[in-house]
Design a protein around this motif. Structure first.
Motif, PDB file in Angstrom:
ATOM      1  N   PHE A  94       3.628   9.354   3.737  1.00 55.19           N
ATOM      2  CA  PHE A  94       3.710   8.463   2.126  1.00 55.19           C
ATOM      3  C   PHE A  94       4.805   8.907   1.876  1.00 55.19           C
ATOM      4  N   LEU A 132      -2.584   3.398   1.519  1.00 51.43           N
ATOM      5  CA  LEU A 132      -2.355   5.258   1.631  1.00 51.43           C
ATOM      6  C   LEU A 132      -3.207   5.823   1.162  1.00 51.43           C
ATOM      7  N   GLU A 189      -6.799   5.456   1.233  1.00 53.82           N
ATOM      8  CA  GLU A 189      -7.026   6.152   2.249  1.00 53.82           C
ATOM      9  C   GLU A 189      -7.494   7.996   1.478  1.00 53.82           C
ATOM     10  N   GLN A 222      -4.372   9.906   6.390  1.00 54.61           N
ATOM     11  CA  GLN A 222      -3.772   8.948   6.000  1.00 54.61           C
ATOM     12  C   GLN A 222      -2.860   8.059   6.727  1.00 54.61           C
TER      13      GLN A 222
END
Length: 329
Positions: free
Chosen positions: A159, A145, A148, A155
């Motif tokens: 997160f 993530l 990205e 994403q």
């Protein structure tokens, strides 16, 4: 032990010595001709990716120009080894679901080094249904993530939700932390804070948990002379509010650094006589030492100047913490 008051001379000596060792052995990081096909990525791409990740940080943050220049040259070398990004295009075409090419490329993309074909490929592959398959290792998912985000992609997962499933997110019983879990916890911190660039992202709860228990964990792995993990834990300490500095632990890590600047992964003596074996036994711990020393140096400077992140985590633990007790280590 005073928070935020490091030893600049010791830290600079550690970082400079480690970078010197890495520079003299940078040919060991060169990729073989079969790097995109038959070579073991753990012995080829992984070391190069770690070199790129950590020297990019050192080259962009260390206060000494000479140290920054040495790190920048190593980072530029790593980019050249990827054939200025073409390597990642080949890797992604061969393994569209593999995350490691995207993770490594993210370190370069963050520094503004991009490759048009890679940009087009990752836009496609990270949107595939297979890319969104749940991974068992939530810490690794944080790394994906973060990559990205660095590249500028959407994403593929939330997160914060993924972080909540990690070791640090769950804040497990500290006395049961084994070596594997400890490495996972350090990387939870690194991915959350973007390798120390955004230390304010540590919540008061996570910061308080780490501030309370890091001294005990450090003592454990100092006794085992596992210098690689000691370096990572010291880097985590530098990410905490106030950047607590454990002078005794840093002195012991400095004592593990050989005259040539190399730091063994463990305290085994003597180091391997074979240059290839010695490289594998030292490269990661030497990189980590340079990274942790840089992070502690910059965090200490910020804390001393009063310009660091707001110490939200300090309120999470009432009274003196082990970092502030002379009996802690």
């Amino acid at each position: 032990m005073a928070a935020g008051r490091g030893d600049p001379e010791l830290l600079d000596r550690l970082v400079g010595g480690a970078l010197g060792w890495l520079e003299r052995r940078r040919d060991r990081f060169r990729l073989p001709p079969d790097a995109t096909t038959d070579a073991d990525p753990n012995l080829t791409l992984k070391p190069l990716g770690e070199l790129a990740e950590l020297t990019q940080f050192i080259g962009s943050t260390h206060p000494l120009p000479g140290v920054r220049a040495a790190a920048e040259e190593l980072f530029a070398f790593a980019w050249r080894e990827t054939r200025e990004g073409e390597l990642f295009a080949e890797l992604i075409r061969g393994e569209p679901y593999a995350t490691y090419p995207v993770e490594i490329y993210g370190a370069f993309a963050q520094a503004g080094l991009r490759h048009p074909a890679v940009e087009e490929l990752v836009l496609t592959t990270t949107g595939l249904r297979g890319w969104r398959v749940a991974r068992e290792d939530h810490t690794r998912t944080l790394g994906v993530l973060n990559a990205e985000r660095r590249i500028g992609l959407a994403q593929h997962a939330d997160f914060d939700a993924e972080f909540a499933r990690t070791g640090l997110g769950l804040r497990p019983e500290p006395w049961a932390l084994d070596r594997k879990a400890a490495y996972g916890l350090t990387h939870d911190v690194f991915h959350l804070t973007d390798w120390g660039r955004n230390r304010h992202r540590l919540s008061p709860e996570a910061a308080g948990y780490l501030r309370l228990w890091l001294p005990s964990w450090l003592e454990n792995w100092l006794e085992e002379r596992l210098w690689d993990l000691v370096g990572e834990l010291l880097a985590v300490a530098a990410c905490l509010p106030g950047a607590p500095y454990d002078a005794a632990a840093w002195q012991r890590l400095a004592g593990a650094q050989a005259a040539d600047g190399g730091v063994p992964e463990t305290g085994a003596v003597p180091r391997p006589a074979d240059p290839a074996e010695d490289f594998l036994a030292c490269y990661h711990s030497t990189l980590v030492t340079a990274f942790a020393g840089t992070l502690a140096r910059t965090a200490s400077d910020e804390a001393g100047a009063g310009t660091g992140p707001v110490p939200a985590g300090d309120a999470a633990v009432a009274g003196p913490t082990p970092f502030e007790s002379e009996a802690a280590l």
